[in-house]
Design a protein around this motif. Structure first.
Motif, PDB file in Angstrom:
ATOM      1  N   SER A  14      -4.419 -67.383 -29.727  1.00 57.91           N
ATOM      2  CA  SER A  14      -4.501 -68.826 -29.396  1.00 57.91           C
ATOM      3  C   SER A  14      -3.124 -69.401 -29.082  1.00 57.91           C
ATOM      4  O   SER A  14      -2.947 -70.137 -28.107  1.00 57.91           O
ATOM      5  CB  SER A  14      -5.098 -69.608 -30.562  1.00 57.91           C
ATOM      6  OG  SER A  14      -6.412 -69.201 -30.795  1.00 57.91           O
TER       7      SER A  14
ATOM      8  N   ILE B 222     -12.345 -74.995 -23.275  1.00 63.26           N
ATOM      9  CA  ILE B 222     -11.091 -75.252 -24.010  1.00 63.26           C
ATOM     10  C   ILE B 222     -10.125 -76.188 -23.264  1.00 63.26           C
ATOM     11  O   ILE B 222      -9.570 -77.103 -23.885  1.00 63.26           O
ATOM     12  CB  ILE B 222     -10.399 -73.910 -24.387  1.00 63.26           C
ATOM     13  CG1 ILE B 222     -11.156 -73.271 -25.560  1.00 63.26           C
ATOM     14  CG2 ILE B 222      -8.931 -74.106 -24.754  1.00 63.26           C
ATOM     15  CD1 ILE B 222     -10.645 -71.898 -25.973  1.00 63.26           C
TER      16      ILE B 222
ATOM     17  N   THR C   5      -6.822 -67.918 -39.842  1.00 66.52           N
ATOM     18  CA  THR C   5      -6.157 -68.453 -38.650  1.00 66.52           C
ATOM     19  C   THR C   5      -5.609 -69.849 -38.938  1.00 66.52           C
ATOM     20  O   THR C   5      -4.470 -70.166 -38.583  1.00 66.52           O
ATOM     21  CB  THR C   5      -7.136 -68.502 -37.451  1.00 66.52           C
ATOM     22  OG1 THR C   5      -7.675 -67.199 -37.231  1.00 66.52           O
ATOM     23  CG2 THR C   5      -6.442 -68.959 -36.177  1.00 66.52           C
TER      24      THR C   5
ATOM     25  N   THR D  91     -15.401 -73.228 -30.672  1.00 64.00           N
ATOM     26  CA  THR D  91     -15.191 -72.185 -31.686  1.00 64.00           C
ATOM     27  C   THR D  91     -16.485 -71.848 -32.409  1.00 64.00           C
ATOM     28  O   THR D  91     -16.956 -70.710 -32.348  1.00 64.00           O
ATOM     29  CB  THR D  91     -14.112 -72.642 -32.700  1.00 64.00           C
ATOM     30  OG1 THR D  91     -12.997 -73.181 -31.976  1.00 64.00           O
ATOM     31  CG2 THR D  91     -13.620 -71.485 -33.540  1.00 64.00           C
TER      32      THR D  91
ATOM     33  N   TYR E 123      -6.081 -60.634 -28.642  1.00 60.39           N
ATOM     34  CA  TYR E 123      -7.546 -60.766 -28.682  1.00 60.39           C
ATOM     35  C   TYR E 123      -8.196 -59.382 -28.629  1.00 60.39           C
ATOM     36  O   TYR E 123      -9.179 -59.116 -29.334  1.00 60.39           O
ATOM     37  CB  TYR E 123      -8.034 -61.643 -27.528  1.00 60.39           C
ATOM     38  CG  TYR E 123      -9.440 -62.149 -27.747  1.00 60.39           C
ATOM     39  CD1 TYR E 123      -9.680 -63.164 -28.679  1.00 60.39           C
ATOM     40  CD2 TYR E 123     -10.520 -61.617 -27.053  1.00 60.39           C
ATOM     41  CE1 TYR E 123     -10.974 -63.620 -28.908  1.00 60.39           C
ATOM     42  CE2 TYR E 123     -11.805 -62.070 -27.277  1.00 60.39           C
ATOM     43  CZ  TYR E 123     -12.027 -63.071 -28.202  1.00 60.39           C
ATOM     44  OH  TYR E 123     -13.306 -63.521 -28.445  1.00 60.39           O
TER      45      TYR E 123
ATOM     46  N   TYR F 202      -6.066 -63.497 -34.163  1.00 64.17           N
ATOM     47  CA  TYR F 202      -6.739 -64.615 -33.494  1.00 64.17           C
ATOM     48  C   TYR F 202      -5.764 -65.774 -33.299  1.00 64.17           C
ATOM     49  O   TYR F 202      -5.726 -66.412 -32.244  1.00 64.17           O
ATOM     50  CB  TYR F 202      -7.942 -65.062 -34.338  1.00 64.17           C
ATOM     51  CG  TYR F 202      -9.069 -65.677 -33.550  1.00 64.17           C
ATOM     52  CD1 TYR F 202     -10.244 -64.989 -33.323  1.00 64.17           C
ATOM     53  CD2 TYR F 202      -8.960 -66.972 -33.038  1.00 64.17           C
ATOM     54  CE1 TYR F 202     -11.287 -65.554 -32.595  1.00 64.17           C
ATOM     55  CE2 TYR F 202      -9.991 -67.546 -32.311  1.00 64.17           C
ATOM     56  CZ  TYR F 202     -11.152 -66.829 -32.096  1.00 64.17           C
ATOM     57  OH  TYR F 202     -12.170 -67.396 -31.361  1.00 64.17           O
TER      58      TYR F 202
ATOM     59  N   LEU G 197      -4.135 -76.789 -33.529  1.00 63.59           N
ATOM     60  CA  LEU G 197      -4.792 -75.505 -33.768  1.00 63.59           C
ATOM     61  C   LEU G 197      -5.179 -75.346 -35.243  1.00 63.59           C
ATOM     62  O   LEU G 197      -6.217 -74.768 -35.555  1.00 63.59           O
ATOM     63  CB  LEU G 197      -3.896 -74.349 -33.306  1.00 63.59           C
ATOM     64  CG  LEU G 197      -3.722 -74.282 -31.776  1.00 63.59           C
ATOM     65  CD1 LEU G 197      -2.637 -73.291 -31.394  1.00 63.59           C
ATOM     66  CD2 LEU G 197      -5.028 -73.932 -31.093  1.00 63.59           C
TER      67      LEU G 197
ATOM     68  N   SER H 134      -1.441 -62.943 -25.273  1.00 61.54           N
ATOM     69  CA  SER H 134      -2.648 -63.573 -25.814  1.00 61.54           C
ATOM     70  C   SER H 134      -3.835 -62.621 -25.678  1.00 61.54           C
ATOM     71  O   SER H 134      -4.607 -62.409 -26.620  1.00 61.54           O
ATOM     72  CB  SER H 134      -2.931 -64.884 -25.063  1.00 61.54           C
ATOM     73  OG  SER H 134      -4.178 -65.397 -25.445  1.00 61.54           O
TER      74      SER H 134
END
Length: 292
Positions: free
Chosen positions: A80, A19, A187, A221, A160, A76, A37, A156
């Motif tokens: 992010s 990432i 998302t 992803t 998750y 999610y 995003l 974060s």
């Protein structure tokens, strides 16, 4: 069969750990994170949706499933969002490693809300993980901790962990691909709504940025999610969770080699403690499953 499962588990962890390669140049170019995003998850949803059409799976879901999948999408999205805000306060290597304590947070949620027992191994894993986080967030040799950065990335990790618990406890009767598709779709809707409220432009300024988005979506992803699904089918969730320990290691290597993050003693000790904590947590979880 088993070897393929291990290879897919490693691929999933490595692809997710990449990432920083995509996010840091976008942040440095001051391009909108919400738009970035949105496109990351929108393109991911299109790719997974394409696979669902190819494999002739239907897209039908009922109202209850739609509500749960929407909540998963929001979890999610928030995970992010907080991770990338955290990159402004902590280095990408440190932020990615702090995020990785989510299996430990899952264990705590299961203990407090579902009354699952914490074994001595679980408690030891909590100790190692939190000690690692504290070491990572120390500035140099002083005991000054970046609480803002730590708090943001811990949020974060929390969202998750909530995503994992909801997937586990909601008993959704949908395939892994359909779950991934709707999670990504909801998302992307979250970031689209946020961008519209903020009056941001959805125009992609250049072909280079468009391809960056496509590769970002595909590598970090789609590949990560699909490899994860097949790895769990081949070798089970415990070995895959242990292989997931490669995620922060890859993120740190990328940050050190490509973005000149300093590889300090704190970074080495912190990563080691967190990896120890997470692996102990997974082993403890497996022992509980065996005895259940």
């Amino acid at each position: 069969m088993k070897l393929r499962g291990y290879i897919l588990g490693i691929l999933s962890a490595v692809s997710y750990g990449l990432i920083p390669i995509f996010i840091l140049p976008i942040k440095q170019a001051h391009f909108s994170m919400d738009i970035t995003l949105f496109y990351r998850f929108f393109f991911s949803a299109i790719m997974v949706g394409g696979y669902l059409i190819y494999s002739r799976q239907n897209f039908r879901i009922n109202k209850k499933e739609a509500l749960i999948l929407a909540i998963l999408g929001i979890c999610y999205a928030l995970s992010s969002e907080f991770l990338f805000i955290g990159y402004d306060f902590l280095t990408p290597g440190i932020a990615s490693t702090v995020l990785f304590i989510y299996p430990v947070i899952v264990a705590l949620i299961m203990f407090f809300f579902y009354k699952e027992k914490l074994t001595s191994l679980s408690i030891l894993s909590l100790f190692f993980a939190f000690a690692g986080v504290i070491v990572l967030c120390l500035k140099g040799n002083s005991f000054e901790i970046n609480f803002a950065g730590l708090g943001i990335v811990m949020l974060s990790s929390l969202f998750y962990a909530l995503y994992m618990v909801i997937v586990n406890k909601s008993k959704l009767k949908v395939s892994g691909f359909k779950l991934t598709f709707y999670s990504m779709l909801f998302t992307s809707l979250f970031f689209m709504t946020k961008s519209i409220i903020g009056h941001e432009s959805f125009a992609i300024p250049s072909a280079a940025i468009f391809f960056n988005f496509l590769i970002f979506a595909f590598l970090t992803t789609v590949i990560s999610s699909l490899c994860l699904v097949y790895a769990i089918k081949s070798i089970g969730s415990t070995p895959v969770a242990i292989l997931g320990a490669l995620e922060p290691v890859v993120a740190v290597m990328v940050s050190v080699l490509m973005f000149h993050e300093k590889f300090t003693a704190n970074l080495l000790i912190g990563i080691t403690l967190i990896l120890l904590g997470v692996i102990l947590n997974v082993i403890s979880d497996r022992k509980n499953t065996v005895h259940a």
